[in-house]
Motif scaffolding. Structure first.
Motif, mmCIF file in Angstrom:
data_model
loop_
_atom_site.group_PDB
_atom_site.id
_atom_site.type_symbol
_atom_site.label_atom_id
_atom_site.label_comp_id
_atom_site.label_asym_id
_atom_site.label_seq_id
_atom_site.Cartn_x
_atom_site.Cartn_y
_atom_site.Cartn_z
ATOM 1 N N HIS A 91 -2.977 -5.688 5.261
ATOM 2 C CA HIS A 91 -1.870 -5.526 3.699
ATOM 3 C C HIS A 91 -0.843 -4.727 4.675
ATOM 4 C CE1 HIS A 91 -0.220 -7.246 0.275
ATOM 5 N NE2 HIS A 91 0.309 -6.213 0.194
ATOM 6 N N LEU A 92 -1.345 -3.741 4.999
ATOM 7 C CA LEU A 92 -0.698 -2.278 5.111
ATOM 8 C C LEU A 92 -1.309 -1.546 5.706
ATOM 9 C CD1 LEU A 92 -2.088 0.715 3.595
ATOM 10 C CD2 LEU A 92 -0.353 -1.019 2.035
ATOM 11 N N CYS A 120 4.766 -8.699 3.851
ATOM 12 C CA CYS A 120 3.829 -7.812 2.822
ATOM 13 C C CYS A 120 4.689 -6.689 2.075
ATOM 14 C CB CYS A 120 2.856 -7.291 2.921
ATOM 15 S SG CYS A 120 1.426 -7.946 4.275
ATOM 16 N N PRO A 154 4.094 -1.408 5.448
ATOM 17 C CA PRO A 154 3.821 -2.562 5.009
ATOM 18 C C PRO A 154 3.836 -3.828 6.149
ATOM 19 C CG PRO A 154 5.005 -1.935 3.185
ATOM 20 C CD PRO A 154 4.493 -0.998 4.437
ATOM 21 N N SER A 202 9.197 -3.271 1.234
ATOM 22 C CA SER A 202 8.421 -4.694 2.284
ATOM 23 C C SER A 202 8.979 -3.461 2.860
ATOM 24 C CB SER A 202 8.558 -5.548 1.726
ATOM 25 O OG SER A 202 10.196 -5.590 1.443
#
Lengths: 378, 280
Positions: free
Chosen positions: B97-98, B116, B112, B126
């Motif tokens: 995700h990040l 995401c 991110p 984002s």
């Protein structure tokens, strides 16, 4: 320092110095040559001093440094009881390699995982690799140092999340190696960067793409050059190893030149037997274990990727070298990483080990900082 | 030296050298083993080694229940895959995700990936928005998918721009200057939004208040289960969901908080944490 740790280190270093002194004195006793006596004293003394002082002075990983230094010195064993000058020259090559190790350990402390580092090291690496295509007498052993620089750039780009540029850089290096006919180096480099990419990214499509592009590159170069990438192994190697026997021949005329190959491992086997040379080569196992341990506890992704790359390169070379000596692989004879008469090759291998020693020192410093923070928090 | 003597020495030395080589190999392995033991001992004495704090799960999923906490390394990837450094197996969390990394003097910087989106203290971030994610500091709340996480830094890492608030204090949301909300210090008059968050330069570990501003209680409809639909966009979550109860009312969480000597039964022990298995 706990008693068990100091005794383990002391036992190894003491045994190494004692063995070096004995191995060098026996031919001196037979020949009665003053130079051989001096060489025995100088090598044993230098080994003892280096094992005691250099790790403390430069903050090197003691275990890795001791094992690497002993492997280098065992190359001198293989050159006896030939001319003392030949063995002394190997000693000087070991000293030059030691300087490269210290340079690598120092360099990793000042390197930061930034785009500038990646650009400079990648550019230098590609330049050194392409020198063979431009300059006719370009030393091929410079490829070792070029690949170290490419590995640094590769690790930096991976740590910054730039996977595609990292892949393109490594493929460019692979292409340059293939076009110069350094097929074995190309295979080892491709295995190294694909495995590091897999370890860092873990993304199956990316790894498959890397494998596909690597395979296409190998195929393309093979078609362009209209020759096979691999050669048949030397059929005389296995008989020579068998003739040496388990305990060696202890003949007076054993020098690498007489065997016609630059392999110190072969000379070591012929002189001292398969058991001695095999046990010496097996010292690469604890080196690999220690290197993996260093890579696994590295804090930053850059250091972890670089350490893993250096470890893979060393382990794969050692394995390929041993297998080539026994004629298992369809490749020409490959000298073992630290058992070679080529000064540049020795320097490049020790430079990579120096990077590992520097990363280990960085790990220790990070752990000390954490201990300090924990003390502040209580 | 007479040839017979030399031949005897050679005969003895060929076995002696092989013996020494074997002993060297055994000593090398013994050294590796002792180094490994020493390293494990050091890490056992420093359980927080390599980490900057921990993430406490305020609301998660069936696989990641509330009150779970896990250590935060200095650098890594957060996602739902087991290969990630921080595994958050909750709906709405991508495989990777990040990326996050600790920067001294700044905090935990988030990046991110791809499409995401995350919420940092109510601020949506984002990659496509182009806005730089505010760094996580001590007490920051991070919303990733359906998981709400709070970062708790180690006391020696004094990188917070929040003052620790007494019970009943309300967060002040500075207007229009993009600053993070902060709590007034005990005994301090209500501050306006123009004032900067309190900094504590040169603060020693002893002067750091031990009490954390209790993170606002999760709304009664939380935690979000897999059957429930989580907000289509993370911006649908109202910012005042993080607001504390008005002054005069005590936080039920504070009343239920047991003394330091007795471990909170709601929190899972560290040993249990290490045994967690997010196998599919």
């Amino acid at each position: 320092m706990s008693k068990s740790k100091s005794s383990a280190r002391f036992r190894f270093c003491g045994a190494a110095v004692l063995l070096a002194a004995l191995v060098l004195i026996v031919p001196a006793l037979q020949a009665g040559d003053q130079q051989l006596y001096l060489l025995a004293g100088a090598v044993a003394g230098a080994l003892a001093l280096s094992l005691m002082l250099l790790p403390r002075l430069f903050g090197l990983d003691r275990l890795l440094f001791s094992l690497a230094l002993y492997l280098c010195v065992s190359g001198i064993f293989a050159l006896l009881p030939g001319e003392a000058g030949t063995a002394a020259a190997q000693g000087l090559r070991c000293l030059a390699g030691l300087a490269a190790l210290l340079a690598g350990a120092t360099l990793i402390r000042v390197l930061s995982p930034s785009l500038i580092t990646a650009l400079i090291s990648g550019f230098l690496g590609l330049l050194m690799l392409s020198g063979g295509l431009i300059v006719p007498d370009w030393p091929p052993a410079l490829a070792g140092i070029a690949l170290c620089l490419l590995l640094i750039a590769f690790a930096v780009l991976l740590s910054l999340g730039n996977t595609i540029p990292a892949l393109l850089l490594s493929l460019a290096g692979l292409g340059l190696l293939l076009f110069q006919g350094m097929n074995l180096e190309a295979v080892l480099w491709s295995l190294t960067f694909v495995m590091v990419l897999w370890a860092c990214e873990g993304n199956l499509p990316t790894v498959l793409m890397a494998l596909l592009l690597t395979g296409l590159l190998f195929l393309g170069v093979s078609v362009l050059r209209e020759e096979s990438l691999f050669s048949s192994p030397d059929p005389t190697l296995l008989p020579e190893l068998s003739a040496a026997g388990l305990w060696g021949q202890f003949s007076d005329s054993q020098t690498p030149g007489s065997t016609g190959s630059p392999s110190l491992f072969l000379a070591l086997t012929q002189r001292y037997g398969l058991i001695f040379s095999g046990l010496t080569a097996l010292l690469s196992l604890p080196m690999t274990l220690r290197s993996v341990s260093i890579a696994s506890v590295a804090r930053s992704r850059f250091h972890a990727a670089l350490a893993m790359g250096c470890t893979l390169d060393f382990a794969l070379r050692m394995l390929a070298g041993l297998l080539s000596h026994f004629g298992v692989l369809p490749i020409s004879l490959l000298p073992l990483p630290l058992l070679t008469v080529d000064a540049m090759e020795l320097a490049s291998r020790l430079f990579a080990l120096g990077l590992l020693c520097g990363i280990s020192a960085r790990n220790e410093a990070d752990l000390a900082e954490d201990a300090h923070l924990a003390m502040l928090a209580t | 030296m007479p040839p017979e003597t030399y031949r005897t020495i050679v005969l003895v030395s060929r076995y002696l050298f092989a013996f020494f080589a074997l002993m060297l190999l055994l000593f090398a392995f013994s050294w590796v083993r002792s180094e490994g033991k020493k390293r494990r001992e050091r890490f056992r004495n420093l359980p927080g080694a390599g980490t900057v704090g921990e993430l406490l799960v305020l609301s998660g999923s069936e696989e990641l229940p509330a009150d779970t906490w896990f250590p935060v390394p200095r650098e890594g990837v957060l996602g739902s895959l087991r290969t990630c450094d921080l595994v958050v197996p909750c709906p709405g969390v991508e495989g990777r995700h990040l990326d996050f990394s600790w920067q001294d003097g700044v905090g935990l910087v988030l990046r991110p990936r791809g499409r995401c989106e995350v919420l940092v203290d109510g601020v949506p971030v984002s990659r496509r928005s182009g806005a730089e994610a505010p760094p996580l500091v001590h007490g920051s709340c991070l919303q990733v998918g359906s998981a709400l996480l709070r970062l708790q830094l180690f006391a020696a890492l004094n990188h917070t721009n929040r003052a620790f608030a007494p019970a009943g204090a309300e967060p002040v949301f500075p207007a229009g200057n993009g600053q993070q909300p902060f709590f007034p210090e005990a005994g301090q008059a209500a501050v306006t939004g123009d004032q900067l968050p309190l900094q504590m330069p040169g603060q020693t570990a002893a002067s750091i208040p031990t009490g954390l501003p209790p993170c606002p209680p999760v709304p009664e409809h939380a935690p979000v289960t897999e059957q429930e639909t989580f907000p289509a966009s993370l911006t649908d979550i109202p910012i005042n969901a993080y607001k504390r109860p008005p002054s005069g009312e005590t936080d039920p969480g504070l009343e239920n908080r047991k003394p330091e000597t007795q471990p909170d039964p709601r929190r899972r022990r560290r040993t249990e944490r290490w045994k967690e298995d997010f196998s599919e």
